[in-house]
Design an enzyme around this catalytic site. Structure first.
Site, PDB file in Angstrom:
ATOM      1  CD  GLU A  20     -52.134 -12.289  59.063  1.00 45.28           C
ATOM      2  OE1 GLU A  20     -51.283 -11.538  59.595  1.00 45.28           O
ATOM      3  OE2 GLU A  20     -53.043 -12.841  59.708  1.00 45.28           O
ATOM      4  CB  CYS A  32     -44.376  -9.942  57.901  1.00 41.39           C
ATOM      5  SG  CYS A  32     -45.198 -11.493  58.251  1.00 41.39           S
TER       6      CYS A  32
END
Ligand code: ADP
Length: 489
Positions: free
Chosen positions: A260, A294
């Site tokens: 990720e 993010c």
């Protein structure tokens, strides 16, 4: 209101390494300081693992793997369920601990504890739904059995921005699948993970299934474990630059990976959008976690006919936000994680201004102790500005305009990242068309937050590999085995 004190929640955490079910000092009794980013003051020190401590943690995970894989799925699920309940019972104290080490406002920290706990509840339910198959061979002679088995010992690396949820999102499916693990939290925020290890142990997780190493030497400790050959999987959440380095290391032993990585989320506002809803969504997508996510909206593309109104409304909302230490009532903008984060945001804003962007509000650090940056809105941000291609990771909203849907899509997709995009439009055909053409793993359609334990979270392009959460989340920790059955006639 929490009945626990700041000093109380910090002192309640065990600060040693958690290896083979025992709290253990780092070799040489080395420690690393944990700092409150709102004050710059040291909160406490935790064990600072060396590479040999890392190897000891991997030894423990490897030793526990065979027995753990034999534990019944229902029992694995019930351990997670108990841990879910304990997390929720201790939500206030865990939130305070997180705010102290990470800076996010208490209300957001409480939200993260609930979000984090939800991964345990979800994967408690998934542990008993691992499926398989039985089929007749095409020629009718044999039979095929398909089953799923735990991948084996896993290495998990988590970032500082969601210190608890990024841990439970990996630990939950690993436990449910029957894997053992070594987890390394970020050096800035080790306390939440240490508290979580204590909760899992109290919930009945057998010794050695979860091992925690805290260290100031992430690369030095993790690389030998990755290259060792006994771990079978690496799951990483962090920057794309570190992710690429880890992928190279994993190639050596063909480790399975889940990555990720970074994002550069576009936020598209079409002329047919509900503008107030778009501003609400923008505030969530930009300001959740002080912009340190993010999934944070990194580039706003707004149709020229509504750009002035959108920019004005967003500016008013950003100017109304209370900045301060996350423990104070009413504060919604806490400090950034450290001085390097402040330096990066300042540099990106200066670069945008030099390239012609106009500062509508903010654009500066806040005086005093702690790492505070003003909520900032910029307009006229050109594609060549660094913040158009780099993650800002702070409370800065850069706005540019577009004329056509095609132009908006081209700008949105003009990035090597592909985690999430946000789209505001009331036109259903456009909503579907644009959502399908965006090169991202996730789309927020008239919706500023996409995170949920029940969905497959993840990105395409250089934003990552694999998905976390949802029904696919457990698959990342399972191998498929096929057994050919002959001799039936
Ligand atoms: P950020 O820039 O947000 O801190 P990083 O990718 O540097 O993101 O950090 C995410 C996690 O990766 C943290 O736990 C950090 O300690 C770890 N990390 C950083 N560098 C390495 C490395 N070379 N090897 C393994 N882990 C690393």
């Amino acid at each position: 209101m929490s009945t626990v004190s700041e000093a109380g929640v910090v002192s309640a955490v065990n600060k040693e390494l958690f290896i083979g079910g025992k709290w253990t000092a780092a070799s040489g009794d080395a420690t690393l300081d944990v700092t409150d980013p709102a004050t710059g003051e040291v909160l406490c020190a935790v064990a600072d693992a060396s590479p040999s401590d890392g190897t000891a943690a991997l030894d423990a995970a490897v030793a526990a793997q065979a027995d753990w894989a034999e534990v019944a799925p229902r029992e694995r699920g019930e351990i997670l369920r108990r841990a879910y309940e304990k997390l929720m019972e201790r939500q206030d104290e865990l939130a305070l601990l997180m705010t102290l080490e990470m800076g996010k406002p208490l209300a957001e920290a409480k939200g993260e504890i609930a979000y984090a706990a939800e991964f345990f509840r979800w994967f408690a339910e998934e542990a008993v739904r691992i499926d398989g198959g039985y089929a007749v061979a095409p020629n009718g002679a044999g039979r095929f059995l398909v089953t799923k088995q735990p991948v084996g010992p896993c290495l998990l690396i988590t970032p500082w921005n969601f210190p608890m949820a990024m841990g439970t999102r990996k630990i939950g499916p690993a436990v449910a699948a029957g894997c053992t693990m070594v987890i390394k939290p970020a050096e800035q925020t080790p306390l939440s993970m240490l508290a979580l290890a204590g909760i899992l142990a109290e919930s009945g997780l057998p010794d050695g299934v979860l091992n925690v190493v805290t260290t100031s030497d992430a690369g030095g400790v993790m690389e030998p474990m990755i290259r060792d050959g006994r771990a079978r999987k690496l799951s990483f959440t962090g920057s794309t630059a570190v992710g690429k380095k880890l992928l190279e290391q994993c190639a050596g032993t063909v480790l399975r990976t889940s990555m990720e990585l970074g994002g550069n989320a576009p936020f598209l506002v079409f002329e047919d959008a509900d503008l107030d809803a778009a501003v609400d969504g923008a505030m969530q997508a930009k300001m959740r976690n002080i912009g340190e996510a993010c999934t944070a909206a990194n580039r706003f593309y707004v149709h020229s006919s509504v750009a002035d109104a959108f920019s004005r409304k967003l500016t008013e909302r950003m100017e109304g936000l209370a900045i301060g230490r996350g423990t104070e009532d009413g504060v919604v903008v806490g400090p950034l994680i450290d001085s390097a984060a402040i330096a990066k945001v300042s540099e990106l804003v200066a670069d945008a201004a030099q390239n012609g962007a106009k500062v509508l509000t903010g654009g500066a650090t806040v005086d005093g102790p702690g790492n505070f940056y003003q909520p900032t809105v910029l307009t006229g941000v050109p594609a060549k500005a660094r913040m158009s291609s780099e993650e800002i990771f702070g409370p800065v909203a850069p706005i540019s305009t577009f004329e056509t849907e095609q132009e908006a899509l081209a700008a949105a997709n003009d990035t090597e990242f592909g985690l999430v995009a946000y789209v505001y439009t009331q036109n259903i055909a456009r909503a579907i068309r644009v959502s399908e053409r965006l090169e991202t793993g996730m789309v927020g359609l008239n919706q500023g937050v996409v995170s949920n334990a029940a969905v497959p979270f993840g990105g395409v392009k250089q934003s990552g590999l694999g998905r976390e959460g949802g029904t696919v989340g457990i698959e990342e920790f399972l191998e498929t085995k096929y057994i050919a059955i002959g001799g039936l006639s």
